[in-house]
Design an enzyme around this catalytic site. Sequence first.
Site, PDB file in Angstrom:
ATOM      1  N   HIS A 152       0.876  -1.195  -0.106  1.00 58.66           N
ATOM      2  CA  HIS A 152       0.240  -0.082   0.045  1.00 58.66           C
ATOM      3  C   HIS A 152       0.900   1.402  -0.005  1.00 58.66           C
ATOM      4  O   HIS A 152       0.999   1.939   1.037  1.00 58.66           O
ATOM      5  CB  HIS A 152      -1.120  -0.121   1.285  1.00 58.66           C
ATOM      6  N   ASN A 153       1.280   1.588  -1.260  1.00 57.34           N
ATOM      7  CA  ASN A 153       2.535   2.684  -1.322  1.00 57.34           C
ATOM      8  C   ASN A 153       1.806   3.649  -2.543  1.00 57.34           C
ATOM      9  O   ASN A 153       1.015   3.190  -3.048  1.00 57.34           O
ATOM     10  CB  ASN A 153       3.714   2.199  -1.559  1.00 57.34           C
ATOM     11  N   PHE A 154       2.682   4.643  -2.846  1.00 57.99           N
ATOM     12  CA  PHE A 154       2.354   5.278  -3.713  1.00 57.99           C
ATOM     13  C   PHE A 154       2.161   4.625  -5.357  1.00 57.99           C
ATOM     14  O   PHE A 154       1.557   4.934  -6.220  1.00 57.99           O
ATOM     15  CB  PHE A 154       3.258   6.235  -4.185  1.00 57.99           C
ATOM     16  N   GLN A 196      -3.923 -16.980  -4.026  1.00 61.74           N
ATOM     17  CA  GLN A 196      -4.447 -16.441  -5.255  1.00 61.74           C
ATOM     18  C   GLN A 196      -5.797 -17.032  -5.774  1.00 61.74           C
ATOM     19  O   GLN A 196      -6.503 -16.460  -6.411  1.00 61.74           O
ATOM     20  CB  GLN A 196      -3.445 -16.203  -6.444  1.00 61.74           C
TER      21      GLN A 196
END
Length: 539
Positions: free
Chosen positions: A243-245, A444
Site C-alpha cells: 500500500h504505497n504510492f 491467489q
Amino acid sequence: MGSASSVYRVIYLDVDGRIQKVVFSRFCSPYDIKELFCTALGIPRNTTLSLLDSTGAMVSIDPTMPHNTERSPYSVVPLTGGQLADKEELFQNVLTQVAEQFSRAFKINELETEVTNRLVMLEKRVELEGMKVEEIEKCHSDIKKLREEMASMNNSHFLDDKKKLTPRRDVPSYPKYHLSQETVEALRHPTFDVWQWEPNEMLSCLEHMYNDLDLVKGFNMNPITLKRWLLCIHDNYQVNPFHNFRHCFCVTQMMYSMICLCSLQEIFTQVDILILMTAAVCHDLQHPGYNNTYQINARTELAVRYNDISPLENHHCAVAFQIFSQPDCNIFSTFDPEAFKQIRQGINTLILATDMARHGEILDSFKHKVDSFDFSDEEHVTCLKMVLIKCCDISNEVRPMEVAEPWVDCLLEEYFMQSDREKAESLPVAPFMDREKVTKPTAQIGFIKFVLIPMFETVMKLFPQIEEVMIQPLRESRDRYEELKQIDDAMNELISPMVEKSQYGILGNGETDQATDWPDGQSKAFIRECRLVRHGLLQ
C-alpha cells in the site's frame, strides 16, 4: 533572465572511437543522465557506468559535471559484476549503520524522516545494483525488520503528522517527464507496466491523465495547483511493501484505462469522471500497512476514532479532504459550494467502497441492478462507480503475469509483517496472512475464482469489451496458479514418505544436522529445498 540555451548542458562521449553528443537539461537527475549515456552506448538503461576524462580521472555523472569538447570527450565504461562487489559491500555497510543508529535511544519522531529516507535509498539500490538473490533476500529481511521496529514503537504516529499535509508553497519542482507517444498510448491499456517508472514519471503520467480526460481545462483547474496537489498526494503515501504510492498509481492507471476502454465519458458526466479518478488517487492515503482487522483487534487510535467502522477507509477520506482544505492544493477551488459538496460525497462514497468487508454487500446490490441498469438513475450510477473502483483496486491479476506477480510478493510481505506482529501481540491471525500456512497459489486461486472473476464478469454485462482484455487474463492467471498448486501437491506427496522415514523429522520443527539414512539416496539439503519450494519461498 538567461537564454534558453543556458538551461541545457552538452557533453561529448567517446563511444568505440565515435564521438557522441549528448544534450540534457541542467534540471535532469543523475539517474536520467545515466540513462541517456546508456542509450548512447546501446546498453541496458540500468547498467552501472563509470565516466572517465582524458586523464583517466573519474567524473561524477550529474548535471554539474565539467563541460568538455569534441576534442576531449569522456570515456564511458560499463561496470561488470566483479566491479560492483565494492558497491555491494558499501551497501551492506550503509545498511549496518542504519540498523545501529536505529537501535540508539533516540525518540521515534527524531528518527522517522532519516530512517524512511534511508529505507527508500536502500530499496532503490537493491533494485538497481543487480545483486544476487541471496543478498537481495537478506536486504529485504533487514529492511522489513527496520520497518517493524519503527512501527512497533509508535503505530499511530502517522495520525499526527501535520507536516505532510502542508502544501509546498513554492512552484512544484518535480522533474517533468516528457511522455513519448508510445507511453501515452500504453497508458490507456491494462497491460501498462507500472514497475518501469520513477515517482516523478508517475506524477507526470497522472498529470497527463487529468489533462487527457479534459478535467484540467474543463473545470478550469490551475495547472500549478494540480502539480502541488499531486506532490502532496505522493508525500502522504507510506513506504509499505504494497500500500504505497506505486499502488496508488497502479489503481488510477487502471481506472483511466477502463474509462478509455469502456468509453465512460460518453456515459458519465465529467463530474463523475473527476470523482472516479480523484477517488482512485486518494483511496489509500496514509495507509499504515496493517489492515482494518488489526486496527480493530489492537484497538488502535484509528479504530477508536471511527468506532471500528472501516477505520482505514475513513482515514483515507479524512486525509484527502485535509489536503483539499489547503488552498494551494485545492483542485476544486473553481466549484461552487453545492458542486463541491457533491464531489466530496462522491469521493467519500467510492473510497469507503474499497473496504473488502463490504464486498458482498456492494456486489449483490450491483447484481440486482445490472440486468435492468438505468444510466439515468443516480442510485444505479453510484453503485456502478463503487464497483468500478473496487475492480481497479484489486485488478493486479488483470495485468500480464510479469507485472502482476511481483504485486503478490509485495502483498504477502505486508501480510506476513502483520501476522508476525499479531502473533507477538497475542492477537488473532488470519490463515491467509500466516507465513506458515499460505503459499502464492493458495493465496491467489480462491481470490481470483470467487472474488475477481465474478465481479468482472458482472461488469462485463454492461461492458462486453472487457472480456478479452481483462477477464481472459484473469482466467489464465487462475489456471496458472492451479497448475502451480498441483505441482506443490505432487511435491508434498513426494516429501511425505521421506518425513515419515526420518527419525529426526527434518521437515518439521526439530531440524538437526545429525546424519540419517535417507531413502533413495536423497540428501537432507534436497529435502529442505523441497520444503522451501512447497511453501513458495524458493523459486
